[in-house]
Design a protein around this motif. Structure first.
Motif, PDB file in Angstrom:
ATOM      1  N   ILE A 271      -9.304  27.121  45.832  1.00  0.00           N
ATOM      2  CA  ILE A 271      -8.681  26.482  44.996  1.00  0.00           C
ATOM      3  C   ILE A 271      -8.298  26.966  43.735  1.00  0.00           C
ATOM      4  CG2 ILE A 271      -9.183  24.187  43.740  1.00  0.00           C
ATOM      5  CD1 ILE A 271     -11.057  23.182  45.781  1.00  0.00           C
ATOM      6  N   SER A 272      -7.140  26.661  43.212  1.00  0.00           N
ATOM      7  CA  SER A 272      -6.463  27.379  42.152  1.00  0.00           C
ATOM      8  C   SER A 272      -6.533  26.468  41.054  1.00  0.00           C
ATOM      9  CB  SER A 272      -4.968  27.620  42.351  1.00  0.00           C
ATOM     10  OG  SER A 272      -4.824  28.367  43.662  1.00  0.00           O
ATOM     11  N   PHE A 273      -6.740  26.968  39.700  1.00  0.00           N
ATOM     12  CA  PHE A 273      -6.912  26.037  38.442  1.00  0.00           C
ATOM     13  C   PHE A 273      -5.924  26.625  37.391  1.00  0.00           C
ATOM     14  CE2 PHE A 273     -10.909  25.412  40.670  1.00  0.00           C
ATOM     15  CZ  PHE A 273     -11.243  24.219  40.231  1.00  0.00           C
ATOM     16  N   VAL A 274      -5.432  25.589  36.790  1.00  0.00           N
ATOM     17  CA  VAL A 274      -4.512  25.788  35.365  1.00  0.00           C
ATOM     18  C   VAL A 274      -5.384  25.245  34.345  1.00  0.00           C
ATOM     19  CG1 VAL A 274      -2.204  25.330  34.106  1.00  0.00           C
ATOM     20  CG2 VAL A 274      -2.499  25.821  36.895  1.00  0.00           C
TER      21      VAL A 274
ATOM     22  N   GLU B  13      -6.687  31.526  42.121  1.00  0.00           N
ATOM     23  CA  GLU B  13      -6.876  31.990  40.807  1.00  0.00           C
ATOM     24  C   GLU B  13      -6.857  30.896  39.770  1.00  0.00           C
ATOM     25  OE1 GLU B  13      -3.505  35.188  38.684  1.00  0.00           O
ATOM     26  OE2 GLU B  13      -2.627  33.272  39.643  1.00  0.00           O
ATOM     27  N   ILE B  14      -7.637  31.420  38.805  1.00  0.00           N
ATOM     28  CA  ILE B  14      -7.701  30.596  37.636  1.00  0.00           C
ATOM     29  C   ILE B  14      -6.768  31.096  36.497  1.00  0.00           C
ATOM     30  CG2 ILE B  14      -9.265  29.651  36.054  1.00  0.00           C
ATOM     31  CD1 ILE B  14     -11.550  30.170  37.825  1.00  0.00           C
ATOM     32  N   ILE B  15      -5.794  30.478  35.838  1.00  0.00           N
ATOM     33  CA  ILE B  15      -4.841  30.862  34.894  1.00  0.00           C
ATOM     34  C   ILE B  15      -5.120  29.892  33.691  1.00  0.00           C
ATOM     35  CG2 ILE B  15      -3.039  31.689  36.321  1.00  0.00           C
ATOM     36  CD1 ILE B  15      -1.427  29.339  34.973  1.00  0.00           C
ATOM     37  N   GLY B  16      -4.887  30.622  32.554  1.00  0.00           N
ATOM     38  CA  GLY B  16      -5.140  29.487  31.380  1.00  0.00           C
ATOM     39  C   GLY B  16      -3.930  29.471  30.489  1.00  0.00           C
TER      40      GLY B  16
END
Ligand SMILES: Nc1ncnc2c1ncn2[C@@H]1O[C@H](COP(=O)(O)OP(=O)(O)OP(=O)(O)O)[C@@H](O)[C@H]1O
Ligand SMILES: [Mg+2]
Lengths: 492, 329
Positions: free
Chosen positions: A441-444, A275-278
């Motif tokens: 791969i997850s991103f913040v 997931e990519i969260i902002g």
């Protein structure tokens, strides 16, 4: 209108690397002039030549109609993207730094305060000159830099990417000041990769590509961001949708009730595999402080961090590698760049140990790893063994981004990741992030750029004064709602 | 500005850059030439050269560790008294057990612990290195003097001659062994500094501590290891000193060595602000100091004046270095 600066046929090479090729640049009196171009095209170098920091190889410079002299070059104020204020001094002390008023060796403190305050009041800024710089927010730090330039009686001010670490509200403060200066006859050169800002604030522009001026002219209401960026890259930028829905996995990083007095309160947040969260908000939203505590750079008071649904204790930044977390802090000069190491050592700094065999760093493997990233995110570099300072600002930022990615992480926390990166490179980086997310791969992403959130994020958390106030799914990420929540309003 | 002027300026600049990079070697060469001119054959004789190398190998070894410490933007004022303390430990154990190996191991271990204590105080509690080592310098000296009543220990017993042979033997009858130890340690520390992750972290921390910390480097551990490594090098130097003289004194041994070591490092071009410096530079810094001492001796300069002349030369060397490197950046 008269021209305050006229640069003709400027050439400059660093060793074999020809950076500026017969560049002409003209600045009209009382205007705000945008200097645009991709990363590494020579904008900062040209300004360094104008102010006499670098010597030119060829060409001539006129300032106020007369050939440039060291004295007239010093009259031009150059505000670098990295601020040069001393945090532990008051505003007035910074304003007078190196030019203190003295009386038989003693400082004339009261006089300095009075003069500085009068000056600040006259140009219409609300600022207490006895405040400590450390207590100012980012926009007032920027403004202090500008005031310092004005107190030296600068008729020309160069601002190299002044807005990269500012939020929208703060940017407006700076713009207001720039407009009032222009109206008082000061000329400004504005370097930025945020083209919407250019259209908003600038009167004229010059676009460079690969060290050559490709066009210049007036900023008219008809001019668009797309026209500008097409000229910067020299071809039609193919716009393609970056965001792609992906199946998400289990939670990989979970924050439960994370609290630190005066910084963030009771933050619940979850990031799933792939997931990519902002995370966004205005000044003082606490997002940077929150994640700096998550990665162990600072401590928090209460709450829990879970990795793969198991509670973990991260006591120092060195611990996050074990949990597959990578972190890119904001403010690259203070928090990222190690000036005495070369480009490849900067990039691979977190994995030098892993690249060692029998205690010695395997140079071949190091170079191979670095070259892979140089290609992948298109870092414009002459030789990876050069010092990091020889790279342009945007390319330094790409090195730091690669530094976060090279650790083979499963969760990547990026604070203001595209600071100073040009439009084209940004899109490339977004594609890379999306591709990595597809592999799980997850991103913040901590950012105040709405467009960045819209192109990348599956979900966005909006923070205000250290609290999460709203959570928006991809389809609902829009400027109006984010601003409403960020300024303390409620979504209906 | 005309083209010719510009290109001339460029050449001049790169020459200055060269001088900045190798300033220690230049300083050394200039002094060497001066020495040859002033004292020709006496100075250049094999015995005198060996003498210089021998006399400076101890400071040379101490300044290797000091180089790493200063590259982290730290300083270690305690090396002199630490040397007396570890040397005395070695001698006491040697005399008690007549076991040379045990004596060396004990000294090295003590050096490691002393260094780790310093490094621990600096990294864990954030006390400035200058303050911590100003304290430990006095503590090690004073405790040593107390334990030995201000006196010293002489190597006695059947192992004494074997022990003194460590430093007083000559390879092929010409090259003093301390020089070989120094050379070997130079190579080792140089490889550590340039080729290992630990070595690069030392530079990174001195260059931008905050960025290093945020890059997941365990800054506290690296700092602790740097001071521990320096402690071990000091202990090795103390063994050589004890072996060379056959004794160690609690009041005088190692006194003032910290200043010579720091001077050697700084003349060698290492920045006190951290992040920059080389082992090669330090070696030439040590040799430069060595030649100064030797030359004064040969010229018969009154011993009370030697310090003043040394001081002037050190400051002069640094001013030249500083002005050159400023123009470069
Ligand atoms: N001191 C230096 N030594 C060697 N090369 C340099 C130096 N400064 C700049 N360069 C090179 O000159 C080129 C132009 O750099 P410059 O910093 O002017 O780019 P820029 O247009 O400001 O880019 P950005 O938008 O990324 O800030 C780059 O290729 C860079 O590597
Ligand atoms: Mg730039």
């Amino acid at each position: 209108m008269t021209d305050v600066v006229k640069m003709r046929q400027i050439e400059k090479a660093f060793g074999a690397n020809a950076v500026l090729k017969r560049v002409d640049f003209t600045l009209e009196a009382g205007s705000i002039h945008a200097l645009l171009g991709e990363n590494g095209t020579g904008k900062t170098t040209l300004m360094n030549i104008l102010t006499g920091v670098y010597t030119k190889d060829q060409g001539d410079i006129e300032i106020d109609g007369a050939p440039a002299t060291p004295a007239s070059q010093q009259q031009i104020a150059f505000i670098h993207q990295e601020l040069s204020l001393v945090n532990d001094l008051a505003v007035y002390e910074n304003l007078y730094l190196g030019h203190e008023l003295k009386h038989y060796g003693g400082l004339r403190r009261r006089e300095m305060i009075a003069t500085a305050q009068a000056f600040v009041d006259r140009i219409g800024i609300e600022l207490d000159v006895t405040a400590m710089v450390r207590d100012l927010n980012a926009s007032y730090k920027q403004i202090t830099e500008i005031v310092r330039a004005l107190m030296r009686d600068a008729k020309v001010i160069i601002m190299d990417e002044p807005t990269t670490s500012l939020t929208d509200v703060e940017i407006n403060d700076v713009f207001k000041m720039m407009r009032s200066l222009r109206d008082q006859g000061v000329s400004l050169i504005f370097i930025s990769h945020k083209l919407n800002e250019v259209l908003e604030i600038c009167d004229t522009y010059t676009i460079m590509r690969d060290g050559v001026v490709v066009s210049s002219g007036q900023v008219t209401p008809e001019l668009t961001e797309v026209q500008l960026s097409n000229q910067m890259v020299g071809k039609e930028l193919a716009y393609s949708e970056i965001y792609q829905p992906r199946p998400l996995g289990k939670p990989v990083l979970t924050l439960k009730g994370l609290t630190k007095a005066r910084e963030f309160q009771n933050v619940d947040l979850v990031v799933h595999r792939g997931e990519i969260i902002g995370v966004t908000g205005l000044l003082g939203d606490g997002r940077s402080e929150l994640f700096s505590a998550v990665v162990g750079a600072t401590a928090f008071d209460a709450g829990q961090v879970l990795v793969n649904e198991r509670p973990v204790r991260i006591k120092t930044t060195a611990d996050i590698k074990r949990y597959g977390i990578a972190y890119l802090p904001k403010n690259r000069k203070e928090n990222g760049i190690v000036p005495d190491l070369n480009i490849e050592e900067n990039l691979a700094l977190p994995i030098l140990g892993r690249l060692s065999r029998g205690g010695l760093i395997n140079r071949g493997q190091l170079t191979a790893t670095v070259q892979r990233y140089v290609k992948q995110i298109n870092i414009k570099v002459a030789d990876v063994k050069d010092v990091i300072g020889s790279l342009s600002g945007g390319n330094q930022q790409k090195v730091l981004l690669a530094k976060a990615l090279c650790t083979d992480p499963s969760v990547v926390i990026l604070d203001n990741p595209t600071q100073g990166v040009d439009v084209g490179a940004k899109a490339e980086i977004y594609h890379q992030i999306m591709d990595l997310a597809k592999t799980g791969i997850s991103f913040v992403i901590l950012t105040s750029e709405i467009a960045e959130l819209q192109q990348l994020c599956d979900r966005v958390y909006v923070m205000t004064h250290g609290e999460v106030r709203a959570e928006l799914p991809h389809g609902d990420i829009n400027e109006r709602d984010i601003m409403l929540v960020a300024t303390g309003g409620q979504l209906d | 500005m005309t083209d010719m002027q510009t290109s001339a300026q460029h050449k001049q600049r790169s020459l200055k850059g060269l001088i900045a990079d190798y300033s220690a070697i230049f300083a050394f060469l200039i002094l060497f030439i001066v020495a040859v001119i002033l004292k020709g054959s006496t100075f250049i004789s094999v015995s005198n050269i060996m003498n210089i190398l021998m006399n400076n190998s101890i400071i040379g070894i101490i300044s290797l560790g000091m180089t790493l410490v200063i590259i982290t933007a730290g300083i270690d004022l305690a090396v002199g008294s630490q040397m007396a303390a570890t040397g005395l430990i070695a001698m006491t154990i040697l005399n008690a057990t007549q076991n040379i190996f045990l004596a060396i191991v004990a000294a090295v271990f003590a050096g490691l612990v002393f260094g780790a204590i310093t490094g621990g105080l600096i990294s864990k509690f954030g006390v400035p290195a200058f303050i911590v080592t100003l304290g430990t310098m006095q503590i090690y000296r004073s405790v040593s003097e107390y334990c030995f009543d201000g006196g010293g220990v002489l190597a006695t017993g059947r192992s004494a001659s074997a022990f003194t042979a460590i430093a007083n033997t000559k390879l092929f009858g010409v090259i003093p062994m301390p020089m070989i130890y120094w050379l070997a340690l130079c190579l080792l520390i140089s490889v550590i500094a340039r080729r290992t992750a630990f070595g690069r972290y030392v530079y990174a921390i001195g260059s931008n501590k905050r960025a290093s910390f945020l890059s997941t480097i365990n800054v506290n551990r690296v700092l602790l290891l740097v001071y521990a490594l320096s402690g071990v090098l000091v202990a090795l130097a103390s063994i050589i000193e004890a072996s060379r003289l056959g004794s160690m004194n609690s009041a005088s041994s190692g006194s003032g060595y910290e200043m010579d070591a720091i001077a050697a490092v700084v003349i060698g071009g290492t920045s006190m602000a951290g992040g920059r410096g080389t082992i090669l530079g330090t070696v030439f810094g040590t040799l430069t100091l060595g030649i100064i001492n030797n030359l004064m001796n040969l010229l018969g300069v009154p011993s009370f004046l030697v310090g003043a002349i040394k001081g002037v030369i050190i400051i002069g060397a640094l001013l030249i270095q500083r002005s050159v490197s400023k123009e470069e950046s």
